[in-house]
Design a protein around this motif. Sequence first.
Motif, PDB file in Angstrom:
ATOM      1  N   LEU A  43       0.992  -1.150  -0.138  1.00 26.87           N
ATOM      2  CA  LEU A  43      -0.145   0.111   0.262  1.00 26.87           C
ATOM      3  C   LEU A  43       0.890   1.599  -0.407  1.00 26.87           C
ATOM      4  O   LEU A  43       0.284   2.204   0.244  1.00 26.87           O
ATOM      5  CB  LEU A  43      -1.106  -0.390   1.247  1.00 26.87           C
ATOM      6  CG  LEU A  43      -2.266  -1.212   1.179  1.00 26.87           C
ATOM      7  CD1 LEU A  43      -2.740  -0.986   2.416  1.00 26.87           C
ATOM      8  CD2 LEU A  43      -2.741  -1.129  -0.059  1.00 26.87           C
ATOM      9  N   SER A  44       1.760   0.956  -0.339  1.00 29.94           N
ATOM     10  CA  SER A  44       2.846   2.217   0.186  1.00 29.94           C
ATOM     11  C   SER A  44       2.576   3.393  -1.398  1.00 29.94           C
ATOM     12  O   SER A  44       1.989   3.189  -2.213  1.00 29.94           O
ATOM     13  CB  SER A  44       4.312   2.274  -0.311  1.00 29.94           C
ATOM     14  OG  SER A  44       5.250   3.236  -0.873  1.00 29.94           O
ATOM     15  N   GLY A  45       2.128   4.934  -0.731  1.00 34.01           N
ATOM     16  CA  GLY A  45       1.740   6.010  -1.834  1.00 34.01           C
ATOM     17  C   GLY A  45       0.789   5.447  -1.514  1.00 34.01           C
ATOM     18  O   GLY A  45      -0.097   7.061  -2.430  1.00 34.01           O
ATOM     19  N   ARG A  46      -0.227   4.747  -0.874  1.00 33.25           N
ATOM     20  CA  ARG A  46      -2.057   5.461  -0.908  1.00 33.25           C
ATOM     21  C   ARG A  46      -2.328   5.813   0.623  1.00 33.25           C
ATOM     22  O   ARG A  46      -1.497   5.367   1.636  1.00 33.25           O
ATOM     23  CB  ARG A  46      -2.634   3.563  -1.124  1.00 33.25           C
ATOM     24  CG  ARG A  46      -2.346   3.610  -2.276  1.00 33.25           C
ATOM     25  CD  ARG A  46      -3.229   2.134  -2.818  1.00 33.25           C
ATOM     26  NE  ARG A  46      -4.462   2.354  -2.602  1.00 33.25           N
ATOM     27  CZ  ARG A  46      -5.454   2.830  -4.000  1.00 33.25           C
ATOM     28  NH1 ARG A  46      -5.592   3.489  -4.643  1.00 33.25           N
ATOM     29  NH2 ARG A  46      -6.858   2.739  -3.645  1.00 33.25           N
ATOM     30  N   GLN A  63      -4.168  -0.710  11.575  1.00 34.01           N
ATOM     31  CA  GLN A  63      -2.926  -1.532  11.932  1.00 34.01           C
ATOM     32  C   GLN A  63      -2.199  -2.507  11.123  1.00 34.01           C
ATOM     33  O   GLN A  63      -1.456  -2.319  10.140  1.00 34.01           O
ATOM     34  CB  GLN A  63      -2.472  -2.762  13.400  1.00 34.01           C
ATOM     35  CG  GLN A  63      -1.847  -3.025  13.509  1.00 34.01           C
ATOM     36  CD  GLN A  63      -0.577  -2.384  13.965  1.00 34.01           C
ATOM     37  OE1 GLN A  63      -0.869  -1.635  15.466  1.00 34.01           O
ATOM     38  NE2 GLN A  63       0.563  -2.626  13.738  1.00 34.01           N
ATOM     39  N   GLU A  64      -3.445  -3.147  10.384  1.00 32.20           N
ATOM     40  CA  GLU A  64      -3.513  -4.177   8.965  1.00 32.20           C
ATOM     41  C   GLU A  64      -2.710  -2.947   8.417  1.00 32.20           C
ATOM     42  O   GLU A  64      -1.812  -2.912   7.082  1.00 32.20           O
ATOM     43  CB  GLU A  64      -4.740  -4.505   8.256  1.00 32.20           C
ATOM     44  CG  GLU A  64      -5.726  -5.625   9.746  1.00 32.20           C
ATOM     45  CD  GLU A  64      -4.464  -6.598  10.009  1.00 32.20           C
ATOM     46  OE1 GLU A  64      -3.792  -7.069   8.983  1.00 32.20           O
ATOM     47  OE2 GLU A  64      -4.533  -7.695  11.002  1.00 32.20           O
ATOM     48  N   ILE A  65      -3.414  -1.592   8.054  1.00 31.03           N
ATOM     49  CA  ILE A  65      -3.137  -0.769   6.958  1.00 31.03           C
ATOM     50  C   ILE A  65      -1.337  -0.762   6.975  1.00 31.03           C
ATOM     51  O   ILE A  65      -0.518  -0.623   6.123  1.00 31.03           O
ATOM     52  CB  ILE A  65      -4.274   0.386   6.780  1.00 31.03           C
ATOM     53  CG1 ILE A  65      -5.394  -0.265   5.946  1.00 31.03           C
ATOM     54  CG2 ILE A  65      -3.624   1.056   5.889  1.00 31.03           C
ATOM     55  CD1 ILE A  65      -6.587   0.442   5.815  1.00 31.03           C
ATOM     56  N   ALA A  66      -1.403   0.171   7.676  1.00 28.60           N
ATOM     57  CA  ALA A  66       0.461   0.429   8.085  1.00 28.60           C
ATOM     58  C   ALA A  66       1.214  -0.765   8.080  1.00 28.60           C
ATOM     59  O   ALA A  66       2.319  -0.155   7.568  1.00 28.60           O
ATOM     60  CB  ALA A  66       0.200   1.164   9.689  1.00 28.60           C
ATOM     61  N   ASN A  67       1.094  -2.076   8.628  1.00 30.85           N
ATOM     62  CA  ASN A  67       1.868  -3.213   8.570  1.00 30.85           C
ATOM     63  C   ASN A  67       1.731  -3.110   6.552  1.00 30.85           C
ATOM     64  O   ASN A  67       2.783  -3.871   6.341  1.00 30.85           O
ATOM     65  CB  ASN A  67       0.851  -4.430   8.571  1.00 30.85           C
ATOM     66  CG  ASN A  67       0.838  -3.953  10.268  1.00 30.85           C
ATOM     67  OD1 ASN A  67       1.459  -3.661  10.567  1.00 30.85           O
ATOM     68  ND2 ASN A  67       0.584  -5.059  11.175  1.00 30.85           N
ATOM     69  N   ARG A  68       1.060  -2.639   6.205  1.00 31.83           N
ATOM     70  CA  ARG A  68       0.965  -3.221   4.410  1.00 31.83           C
ATOM     71  C   ARG A  68       2.036  -1.819   3.978  1.00 31.83           C
ATOM     72  O   ARG A  68       1.658  -1.741   3.030  1.00 31.83           O
ATOM     73  CB  ARG A  68       0.138  -3.210   3.324  1.00 31.83           C
ATOM     74  CG  ARG A  68      -0.436  -5.035   3.851  1.00 31.83           C
ATOM     75  CD  ARG A  68      -1.886  -5.279   4.405  1.00 31.83           C
ATOM     76  NE  ARG A  68      -2.329  -6.543   4.357  1.00 31.83           N
ATOM     77  CZ  ARG A  68      -2.726  -6.767   4.961  1.00 31.83           C
ATOM     78  NH1 ARG A  68      -2.226  -5.861   6.379  1.00 31.83           N
ATOM     79  NH2 ARG A  68      -3.062  -7.901   5.319  1.00 31.83           N
ATOM     80  N   GLY A  69       2.151  -0.474   4.244  1.00 37.04           N
ATOM     81  CA  GLY A  69       2.916   0.560   3.955  1.00 37.04           C
ATOM     82  C   GLY A  69       2.083   1.429   3.496  1.00 37.04           C
ATOM     83  O   GLY A  69       2.949   2.529   3.015  1.00 37.04           O
ATOM     84  N   GLY A  70       0.791   1.380   3.914  1.00 37.98           N
ATOM     85  CA  GLY A  70      -0.245   2.549   3.868  1.00 37.98           C
ATOM     86  C   GLY A  70       0.026   3.631   4.283  1.00 37.98           C
ATOM     87  O   GLY A  70       0.887   3.577   5.800  1.00 37.98           O
ATOM     88  N   THR A  71      -0.372   4.734   4.251  1.00 38.31           N
ATOM     89  CA  THR A  71      -0.132   6.642   5.174  1.00 38.31           C
ATOM     90  C   THR A  71      -1.165   6.313   5.477  1.00 38.31           C
ATOM     91  O   THR A  71      -2.479   5.990   4.922  1.00 38.31           O
ATOM     92  CB  THR A  71       0.334   7.335   4.193  1.00 38.31           C
ATOM     93  OG1 THR A  71       1.724   6.732   3.290  1.00 38.31           O
ATOM     94  CG2 THR A  71      -0.147   8.775   4.719  1.00 38.31           C
ATOM     95  N   VAL A  72      -1.322   6.318   6.780  1.00 37.01           N
ATOM     96  CA  VAL A  72      -3.126   6.204   7.797  1.00 37.01           C
ATOM     97  C   VAL A  72      -3.141   8.103   8.734  1.00 37.01           C
ATOM     98  O   VAL A  72      -1.764   8.444   8.905  1.00 37.01           O
ATOM     99  CB  VAL A  72      -2.869   5.328   8.717  1.00 37.01           C
ATOM    100  CG1 VAL A  72      -3.987   4.810   9.432  1.00 37.01           C
ATOM    101  CG2 VAL A  72      -2.356   3.897   8.140  1.00 37.01           C
ATOM    102  N   HIS A  73      -4.247   8.073   8.565  1.00 34.34           N
ATOM    103  CA  HIS A  73      -3.918   9.672   8.927  1.00 34.34           C
ATOM    104  C   HIS A  73      -5.691   9.586  10.248  1.00 34.34           C
ATOM    105  O   HIS A  73      -6.740   8.478   9.514  1.00 34.34           O
ATOM    106  CB  HIS A  73      -5.528  10.889   7.793  1.00 34.34           C
ATOM    107  CG  HIS A  73      -4.310  10.989   6.798  1.00 34.34           C
ATOM    108  ND1 HIS A  73      -3.136  11.964   7.126  1.00 34.34           N
ATOM    109  CD2 HIS A  73      -3.564  10.384   5.677  1.00 34.34           C
ATOM    110  CE1 HIS A  73      -2.178  12.555   6.375  1.00 34.34           C
ATOM    111  NE2 HIS A  73      -2.330  11.651   5.535  1.00 34.34           N
ATOM    112  N   MET A  74      -4.780   8.658  11.017  1.00 31.77           N
ATOM    113  CA  MET A  74      -6.331   8.481  12.354  1.00 31.77           C
ATOM    114  C   MET A  74      -7.872   9.659  12.570  1.00 31.77           C
ATOM    115  O   MET A  74      -6.085  11.158  12.796  1.00 31.77           O
ATOM    116  CB  MET A  74      -5.200   7.804  13.361  1.00 31.77           C
ATOM    117  CG  MET A  74      -4.694   7.247  13.083  1.00 31.77           C
ATOM    118  SD  MET A  74      -3.827   6.305  14.222  1.00 31.77           S
ATOM    119  CE  MET A  74      -4.265   5.519  15.860  1.00 31.77           C
ATOM    120  N   VAL A  75      -8.250   9.763  12.269  1.00 30.77           N
ATOM    121  CA  VAL A  75      -9.590  10.964  13.052  1.00 30.77           C
ATOM    122  C   VAL A  75      -9.932  10.543  14.064  1.00 30.77           C
ATOM    123  O   VAL A  75     -10.660   9.542  13.889  1.00 30.77           O
ATOM    124  CB  VAL A  75     -10.809  10.986  12.047  1.00 30.77           C
ATOM    125  CG1 VAL A  75     -11.080  12.144  12.495  1.00 30.77           C
ATOM    126  CG2 VAL A  75      -9.893  11.693  10.539  1.00 30.77           C
TER     127      VAL A  75
END
Length: 323
Positions: A43-46, A63-75
């Motif tokens: 998910l790098s770059g998403r 957590q699952e999205i961060a594990n796969r390299g995604g950028t996570v915006h926690m609201v």
Amino acid sequence: TFVSKMSIYRNAVWFVKGLQEYTKSGYETAAKHFAPEDLDVNLSGRSFVITGANSGIGKATAQEIANRGGTVHMVCRNKDRAEAAKDEIVEWSKNQNVYVHIVDMSSVKQVWEFAQNFSQNNAVHVLINNAGCMVSQRELTEEGLEKNFATNTLGTYILTTALIPSLKKAKDPRVVTVSSGGMLTQKLNTDDLQFEKGTFDGTMAYAQNKRQQVILTERWASQNKEIHFSSMHPGWADTPAVQLSMPSFYAKMQSRLRTEAMGADTTVWLAVSPAAVNQPSGLFFQDRKAVATHLPLASSRSSPQEEEKLLAVLEDLALKFKP
Ligand SMILES: *[C@@H]1O[C@H](CO)[C@@H](O)[C@H](O)[C@H]1NC(C)=O
Ligand SMILES: *[C@@H]1O[C@H](CO)[C@@H](O)[C@H](O)[C@H]1NC(C)=O
């Protein structure tokens, strides 16, 4: 009356269905048919915006999205809890691209401000509407709105509507809304969206809001073909929110509840897997499969006029409190 008999019928049918499907064993049965490679994605770059991402299903999803390299915006609403969750997610994933945004989803003003500021400064590929509220007493927000409705329906409506222009600019844009199977017990009732009539019932109010989210998802899908919309039911999961808002259900069901990761599985699948976007937009999912949005013989379908009324009321309220 027909209405009260129908309500007893729907609740009974729904509970029996839930014992079969919404429990941990329901998940394990369904998971035998999952394709493990579906979640094998980089998910790098998403960029993912996740509301209510500091606990329960929202945190497991982040957590699952961060594990796969995604950028996570926690609201999130609470700064300390959000920062603590963020630190854990970063530590486990080794992914530094995790950001906290403090927003109370029950505040129309705050949701607008966040959405406008965010879309000016960041890209968004996927919005996950996960934040939920189930207060058991009728409570009003500072803006005078019933709190469950303000958080679950109006907040979701405003955030999604405000981010649609940014989503349309992104590659493979998606919106996933965490609804609940409890919505199957409800028919849309636009005559009393803020539960001003009769005795207030927090569980019912929540389920009514969850029905509204499913209808909004269908509507958004038909109006915005470029974006893939879905709603979903996480099943009955062992989360702090369930423990807090439904203590007797929690006590009775605890040993049969799903883990948070099981509850998050379908949200993650809808948000990241290439397979999910092969499904039509606008559907309601349970355990990675599109499922019916009405129980058999439950008379819970709404007319197009009622659905248009819901949208009109939401648009009015959204504009009324827009800063
Ligand atoms: C994911 O993709 C990025 C960018 O293409 C790359 O730098 C990174 O190593 C990849 N991660 C994995 C685990 O393959
Ligand atoms: C607006 O966004 C910027 C950059 O992301 C951030 O530093 C700032 O705190 C935000 N302002 C508000 C009011 O949210």
